[in-house]
Each structure stands twice: as structure tokens, then as C-alpha cells.
Design a protein around this motif. Structure first.
Motif, PDB file in Angstrom:
ATOM      1  N   ASN A   1      25.827  46.059  62.175  1.00  0.00           N
ATOM      2  CA  ASN A   1      24.517  46.506  61.729  1.00  0.00           C
ATOM      3  C   ASN A   1      23.952  45.429  60.818  1.00  0.00           C
ATOM      4  OD1 ASN A   1      24.959  49.000  63.024  1.00  0.00           O
ATOM      5  ND2 ASN A   1      25.952  49.836  61.200  1.00  0.00           N
TER       6      ASN A   1
ATOM      7  N   PHE B   1      20.732  43.917  58.237  1.00  0.00           N
ATOM      8  CA  PHE B   1      19.691  44.331  57.305  1.00  0.00           C
ATOM      9  C   PHE B   1      19.049  43.114  56.652  1.00  0.00           C
ATOM     10  CE2 PHE B   1      21.244  48.735  57.125  1.00  0.00           C
ATOM     11  CZ  PHE B   1      22.569  48.581  57.483  1.00  0.00           C
TER      12      PHE B   1
ATOM     13  N   TYR C   1      17.010  42.784  53.012  1.00  0.00           N
ATOM     14  CA  TYR C   1      16.548  43.423  51.784  1.00  0.00           C
ATOM     15  C   TYR C   1      15.689  42.439  51.002  1.00  0.00           C
ATOM     16  CZ  TYR C   1      19.697  47.465  52.122  1.00  0.00           C
ATOM     17  OH  TYR C   1      20.319  48.623  52.507  1.00  0.00           O
TER      18      TYR C   1
ATOM     19  N   LEU D   1      14.866  47.910  51.137  1.00  0.00           N
ATOM     20  CA  LEU D   1      15.065  47.561  52.532  1.00  0.00           C
ATOM     21  C   LEU D   1      13.760  47.086  53.159  1.00  0.00           C
ATOM     22  CD1 LEU D   1      17.089  47.685  54.959  1.00  0.00           C
ATOM     23  CD2 LEU D   1      16.018  49.883  55.504  1.00  0.00           C
TER      24      LEU D   1
ATOM     25  N   LYS E   1      15.921  46.880  59.435  1.00  0.00           N
ATOM     26  CA  LYS E   1      17.316  47.018  59.825  1.00  0.00           C
ATOM     27  C   LYS E   1      17.426  47.024  61.339  1.00  0.00           C
ATOM     28  CE  LYS E   1      16.860  52.026  59.536  1.00  0.00           C
ATOM     29  NZ  LYS E   1      17.193  53.270  58.806  1.00  0.00           N
TER      30      LYS E   1
ATOM     31  N   PHE F   1      20.245  48.383  64.283  1.00  0.00           N
ATOM     32  CA  PHE F   1      21.500  49.017  64.656  1.00  0.00           C
ATOM     33  C   PHE F   1      21.759  48.863  66.145  1.00  0.00           C
ATOM     34  CE2 PHE F   1      22.774  50.767  60.735  1.00  0.00           C
ATOM     35  CZ  PHE F   1      21.646  51.179  60.059  1.00  0.00           C
TER      36      PHE F   1
ATOM     37  N   PHE G   1      17.413  38.892  50.953  1.00  0.00           N
ATOM     38  CA  PHE G   1      18.844  38.908  51.246  1.00  0.00           C
ATOM     39  C   PHE G   1      19.087  39.477  52.646  1.00  0.00           C
ATOM     40  CE2 PHE G   1      20.521  37.864  47.108  1.00  0.00           C
ATOM     41  CZ  PHE G   1      19.544  38.280  46.228  1.00  0.00           C
TER      42      PHE G   1
ATOM     43  N   ASN H   1      26.689  44.808  58.056  1.00  0.00           N
ATOM     44  CA  ASN H   1      27.700  45.858  57.994  1.00  0.00           C
ATOM     45  C   ASN H   1      28.668  45.557  59.132  1.00  0.00           C
ATOM     46  OD1 ASN H   1      27.645  49.472  58.417  1.00  0.00           O
ATOM     47  ND2 ASN H   1      29.038  48.174  57.290  1.00  0.00           N
TER      48      ASN H   1
ATOM     49  N   ASN I   1      34.821  50.401  55.995  1.00  0.00           N
ATOM     50  CA  ASN I   1      34.351  51.333  54.983  1.00  0.00           C
ATOM     51  C   ASN I   1      32.874  51.162  54.668  1.00  0.00           C
ATOM     52  OD1 ASN I   1      34.617  53.453  53.189  1.00  0.00           O
ATOM     53  ND2 ASN I   1      35.310  52.181  51.508  1.00  0.00           N
ATOM     54  N   ARG I   2      32.098  50.742  55.665  1.00  0.00           N
ATOM     55  CA  ARG I   2      30.654  50.627  55.500  1.00  0.00           C
ATOM     56  C   ARG I   2      30.258  49.635  54.422  1.00  0.00           C
ATOM     57  NH1 ARG I   2      27.996  56.604  56.210  1.00  0.00           N
ATOM     58  NH2 ARG I   2      28.693  56.956  58.323  1.00  0.00           N
ATOM     59  N   LYS I   3      31.101  48.694  54.124  1.00  0.00           N
ATOM     60  CA  LYS I   3      30.725  47.671  53.161  1.00  0.00           C
ATOM     61  C   LYS I   3      29.640  46.793  53.740  1.00  0.00           C
ATOM     62  CE  LYS I   3      34.823  45.892  52.594  1.00  0.00           C
ATOM     63  NZ  LYS I   3      35.952  45.106  52.043  1.00  0.00           N
ATOM     64  N   LEU I   4      28.789  46.332  52.872  1.00  0.00           N
ATOM     65  CA  LEU I   4      27.798  45.352  53.258  1.00  0.00           C
ATOM     66  C   LEU I   4      28.263  43.979  52.795  1.00  0.00           C
ATOM     67  CD1 LEU I   4      24.382  47.074  52.441  1.00  0.00           C
ATOM     68  CD2 LEU I   4      25.253  46.467  54.688  1.00  0.00           C
TER      69      LEU I   4
ATOM     70  N   TRP J   1      26.944  40.197  52.130  1.00  0.00           N
ATOM     71  CA  TRP J   1      25.645  39.651  51.794  1.00  0.00           C
ATOM     72  C   TRP J   1      25.578  38.145  51.945  1.00  0.00           C
ATOM     73  CZ3 TRP J   1      21.644  42.862  50.132  1.00  0.00           C
ATOM     74  CH2 TRP J   1      21.999  44.197  49.927  1.00  0.00           C
ATOM     75  N   GLY J   2      24.419  37.672  52.357  1.00  0.00           N
ATOM     76  CA  GLY J   2      24.130  36.260  52.254  1.00  0.00           C
ATOM     77  C   GLY J   2      23.802  35.918  50.808  1.00  0.00           C
TER      78      GLY J   2
END
Lengths: 118, 115
Positions: free
Chosen positions: B32, B34, B36, B46, B49, B51, B90, B94, B100-103, B105-106
Motif C-alpha cells: 500500500n 501513500f 503525506y 494524507l 493513497k 491500495f 513524504f 505499507n 503489523n501495518r507499519k509504515l 517512510w521516505g
């Protein structure tokens, strides 16, 4: 949209003291919340995943005794920086997803807390 | 190591110029994606996104992004920027299930739009 509120927005503390930061989901229940640290001009670094009713999951290199996380209810997670030192000064951000919106949803972020340790 | 890369760290544009911010990731499988935005003094919000489905996604404030699976990219675009678009941007990923649904990041891109 879903709202995540963080408090305080700014805190200055003396070296050696502890500081507690609160993260609340205002209009949804969050079984999982995430705590980040953001350095100036840097990306967000995930510190830990806060799990309601159980122990937090810390990322590698993050001291669990230094950064205490408590997720006592479905709407509140707290991060306590213990025995703070100047190098702990940073911008701390929490986030949470609204599980009621299903799997395909984004994370919502708190306003962040600027911690300055003097 | 698996990561998210944003190629542009600082971008300066004049109003009405077109914008494209690069984002590449190194995870295999279903991800996934995103974008931001963090306006000065404000919290992360946000922009858009992805998916599944149409790889060209449209977000708020005239932003769009295209997911190109073969290139592991999710570049952000806006045809005509405004002064109010000045912010940090940013890209986040995911990773596939089991994380565990962690994001992830750049490092972010600082955009300054001159009036």
C-alpha cells in the motif's frame, strides 16, 4: 475524518526528569497506535507499536526502558521519556488507524510534541 | 535493506510550474502506498493513497500519483503548483502483510514555491 490528538504540543524539561506524552483517538477506537520520532529535516523514525492491553513492540535500537509506552485503553496511548537527556530532544508524533474503516485506510496523525530537554 | 527512497530532497519552484516528486520502494509483493504532506507548523495529512485498482490515483488539492509496479515507483505530480503548496512531502509504504501495518517512510522532500 478521524482525529488523533496529542498533548502537550510543546514541553521543556530539565535533564534527568521524565516527560509523558499522550495520544488520543477522539472519534474511533484504536487497538494499535504508532509512535514516531522526527529529527530536523529527516524522515519519521518508527519507535514502537503500541498495542492495547499488551506490551508495546519496539523497533530495533529503541530502548524500551527509556521510552515507556502504555496503551491502557482503546483511545489512549502514552509515551513516557524517562530520565530525559538533551539528546532526547526531538519531535515525537503518534498515529493510529481507524479499524472501523476496514483494512484499506490511512493512518491519522497527532499534531506532534516538541520536546526540549535542557 | 528494504527501503523507501525519495530522490528530491529540496525543490524550489515558481507558481504555476509543474511538480513531480519521485518515490521508489524496494519491497516485493503487494504494498500500500501513500503520500503525506506536512505544512509548516501542522501535522501530517494524507494527500492520496493507493491500495489497488487504477494505478493513477487522484488526491486532494489537485495532486495525483501514478503507481508503476514494474518500476517500484509511486511518483507524485501536480500540473500547476501554488504558493500554498509549500510544505514537506513524504512518501510512505505499507509493506506486505506480516509487518503489523507499519509504515516505512521516505526521507521527505521540502518544496518551496515562490510567488
Amino acid at each position: 475524518g478521524a482525529v488523533v490528538s496529542q498533548h502537550p504540543s510543546r514541553v521543556i524539561c530539565k535533564s534527568g526528569t521524565s516527560v509523558k506524552i499522550e495520544c488520543r483517538s477522539l472519534d474511533f477506537q484504536a487497538t494499535t497506535m504508532f509512535w514516531y520520532r522526527q529529527f530536523p529535516k529527516k524522515s519519521l523514525m518508527l519507535m514502537a507499536t503500541s498495542n492495547e492491553g499488551s506490551k508495546a513492540t519496539y523497533e530495533q535500537g529503541v530502548e524500551k526502558d527509556k521510552f515507556l509506552i502504555n496503551h491502557a485503553s482503546l483511545t489512549l496511548s502514552t509515551l513516557t521519556v524517562t530520565s530525559a537527556h538533551p539528546e532526547d530532544s526531538s519531535f515525537y508524533i503518534c498515529s493510529a488507524r481507524d479499524p472501523g474503516r476496514g483494512d484499506h485506510t490511512e493512518a491519522f496523525f497527532g499534531q506532534g510534541t516538541r520536546l526540549t530537554v535542557v | 535493506a528494504q527501503s523507501v527512497s525519495q530522490h528530491n530532497h529540496h525543490v524550489i519552484l515558481s507558481e504555476a510550474a509543474s511538480l513531480e516528486l519521485g518515490c521508489n520502494y524496494s519491497y516485493g509483493g503487494t504494498v500500500n502506498l501513500f503520500w503525506y504532506v506536512q505544512y509548516p507548523g501542522q501535522h501530517l495529512q494524507l494527500l492520496l493513497k493507493y491500495f489497488s485498482g487504477d494505478p493513477l490515483v487522484k488526491g486532494i488539492k489537485g495532486f495525483e500519483a501514478e503507481f508503476i509496479k514494474s518500476k517500484f515507483s509511486f511518483n507524485l505530480r501536480k500540473p500547476s503548483v501554488q504558493w500554498s503548496d509549500t510544505a514537506e512531502y513524504f512518501c510512505a509504504v505499507n509493506p506486505p502483510a506480516g509487518n503489523n501495518r507499519k509504515l516505512i517512510w521516505g526521507l521527505g522532500t521540502s518544496l518551496a514555491v515562490n510567488p
